[in-house]
Scaffold this motif. Structure first.
Motif, short mmCIF file in Angstrom:
data_model
loop_
_atom_site.label_atom_id
_atom_site.label_comp_id
_atom_site.label_asym_id
_atom_site.label_seq_id
_atom_site.Cartn_x
_atom_site.Cartn_y
_atom_site.Cartn_z
N PHE A 166 0.83 -1.21 0.00
CA PHE A 166 0.00 0.00 0.00
C PHE A 166 0.86 1.26 0.00
O PHE A 166 0.54 2.26 -0.65
N PHE A 167 1.97 1.20 0.72
CA PHE A 167 2.89 2.33 0.77
C PHE A 167 3.44 2.64 -0.62
O PHE A 167 3.44 3.79 -1.08
N TYR A 168 3.86 1.59 -1.33
CA TYR A 168 4.40 1.77 -2.67
C TYR A 168 3.32 2.20 -3.65
O TYR A 168 3.57 2.99 -4.57
N VAL A 173 1.06 6.29 -7.28
CA VAL A 173 -0.07 7.15 -7.65
C VAL A 173 0.28 8.62 -7.37
O VAL A 173 -0.01 9.51 -8.17
N GLY A 174 0.95 8.85 -6.23
CA GLY A 174 1.34 10.21 -5.88
C GLY A 174 2.32 10.81 -6.86
O GLY A 174 2.20 11.99 -7.24
N LEU A 176 2.66 10.04 -10.00
CA LEU A 176 1.94 10.32 -11.25
C LEU A 176 1.12 11.60 -11.13
O LEU A 176 0.87 12.28 -12.13
N ALA A 177 0.74 11.92 -9.88
CA ALA A 177 -0.06 13.14 -9.65
C ALA A 177 0.82 14.34 -9.35
O ALA A 177 0.32 15.42 -9.04
N GLY A 178 2.15 14.14 -9.43
CA GLY A 178 3.06 15.26 -9.22
C GLY A 178 3.66 15.35 -7.84
O GLY A 178 4.35 16.33 -7.51
N LEU A 179 3.43 14.33 -6.99
CA LEU A 179 3.99 14.33 -5.64
C LEU A 179 5.50 14.13 -5.69
O LEU A 179 6.01 13.30 -6.46
N ASP A 180 6.23 14.88 -4.88
CA ASP A 180 7.69 14.76 -4.83
C ASP A 180 8.06 13.54 -3.99
O ASP A 180 7.82 13.50 -2.78
N THR A 181 8.62 12.51 -4.62
CA THR A 181 9.01 11.28 -3.92
C THR A 181 10.53 11.15 -3.81
O THR A 181 11.04 10.06 -3.57
N SER A 182 11.23 12.26 -3.98
CA SER A 182 12.69 12.21 -3.93
C SER A 182 13.22 11.83 -2.55
O SER A 182 14.37 11.40 -2.42
N PHE A 183 12.37 11.96 -1.52
CA PHE A 183 12.81 11.61 -0.16
C PHE A 183 13.14 10.13 -0.03
O PHE A 183 13.80 9.72 0.91
N MET A 184 12.71 9.33 -1.01
CA MET A 184 13.00 7.89 -0.98
C MET A 184 14.41 7.58 -1.45
O MET A 184 14.93 6.49 -1.22
N PHE A 185 15.07 8.56 -2.10
CA PHE A 185 16.37 8.30 -2.71
C PHE A 185 17.42 9.35 -2.38
O PHE A 185 18.47 9.38 -3.02
N ASP A 186 17.16 10.21 -1.39
CA ASP A 186 18.08 11.32 -1.15
C ASP A 186 19.18 11.03 -0.14
O ASP A 186 19.97 11.90 0.22
#
Length: 255
Positions: A166-168, A173-174, A176-186
């Motif tokens: 569910f997290f992934y 989805v986020g 694709l909607a423009g959510l910044d997910t860079s915190f997963m790889f910073d």
């Protein structure tokens, strides 16, 4: 009456949810059969990953990123669709396992190329080493009985895995909607912590896979289920590799 009670008891176990398992076969599942089929699937994944990785690497070197991102997304959803289908229809595991291995290899090739492009070739070799080490360590812990798998263990791992999925899903989805997910790889403590947690959850699934193999063997299930078991092991091992890859990237501190 005793036979009926045993059947009902097995039916409560999530491992024994397919009717065919209640009948012993003259050609039962064997551990060697499961291992052979798992290695075959992993070999296909590796070969396709190398081929797709080489192709996309050449495109990136030529400055032609094209629609790689779209292709990766399509491969991801196609892989998930095939995996879900096999989960509900184990009798289709043999033909669909090859489809899954090809799609997964294609996706891993893209993921690995991008990882190497930003973090160097060592990131992939390190992730592979971690994956192999985890597979060997969990196997020893399980076969020696140090880690015992029971219904409670399976339930806990299932809930943790469901939470991870569910997290992934929210992240995909986020994004694709423009959510910044860079915190997963910073490379931040949060990113490293999430990577470690996900790698732990993926690794725990191996214990459930080992238990399933032993359960199918003990039940005397038909040899056709070897493909279903091999598929499950392949899914888990690939998941471990992806999480190990992301952990190594985060430890390097690169986004």
């Amino acid at each position: 009456m005793k036979k009926q009670r045993n059947k009902e008891k097995r039916a409560k176990n999530p491992v024994f949810r397919h009717e065919g398992l209640y009948e012993r076969s003259d050609t039962p599942v064997t551990k060697n059969g499961v291992i052979t089929k798992t290695l075959l699937m992993l070999t296909i994944v590796a070969i396709v990953a190398v081929l797709s990785g080489s192709m996309f690497s050449a495109k990136l070197e030529a400055g032609d990123a094209g629609n790689i991102g779209v292709m990766a997304l399509v491969a991801l959803f196609a892989t998930l669709a095939v995996a879900i289908l096999i989960g509900f229809k184990p009798n289709l595991a043999k033909p669909l396992s090859f489809v899954y291995a090809g799609l997964e290899g294609f996706l891993l090739g893209i993921i690995s190329v991008f990882a190497m492009r930003f973090d160097g070739g060592s990131v992939v070799s390190t992730a592979l080493f971690i994956t192999i080490a985890i597979v060997m360590a969990t196997n020893v812990l399980y076969t020696t009985g140090i880690i015992k798998v029971n219904k409670k263990f399976i339930s806990i791992v299932f809930m943790m895995t469901l939470g991870a999925m569910f997290f992934y899903l929210i992240l995909i989805v986020g994004s694709l909607a423009g959510l910044d997910t860079s915190f997963m790889f910073d490379g931040s403590p949060l990113a490293i912590g999430i990577s470690v947690l996900m790698l732990l959850i993926a690794s725990l699934n191996l214990f459930v896979d080992y238990f399933m193999v032993d359960s199918f063997i003990e039940q005397g299930s038909d040899r056709s289920y070897e493909w279903y078991l091999a598929f499950g092991l392949t899914v888990t091992i690939v998941w471990i590799y992806i999480e190990a890859l992301r952990l190594v990237q985060n430890l390097l501190g690169n986004d």
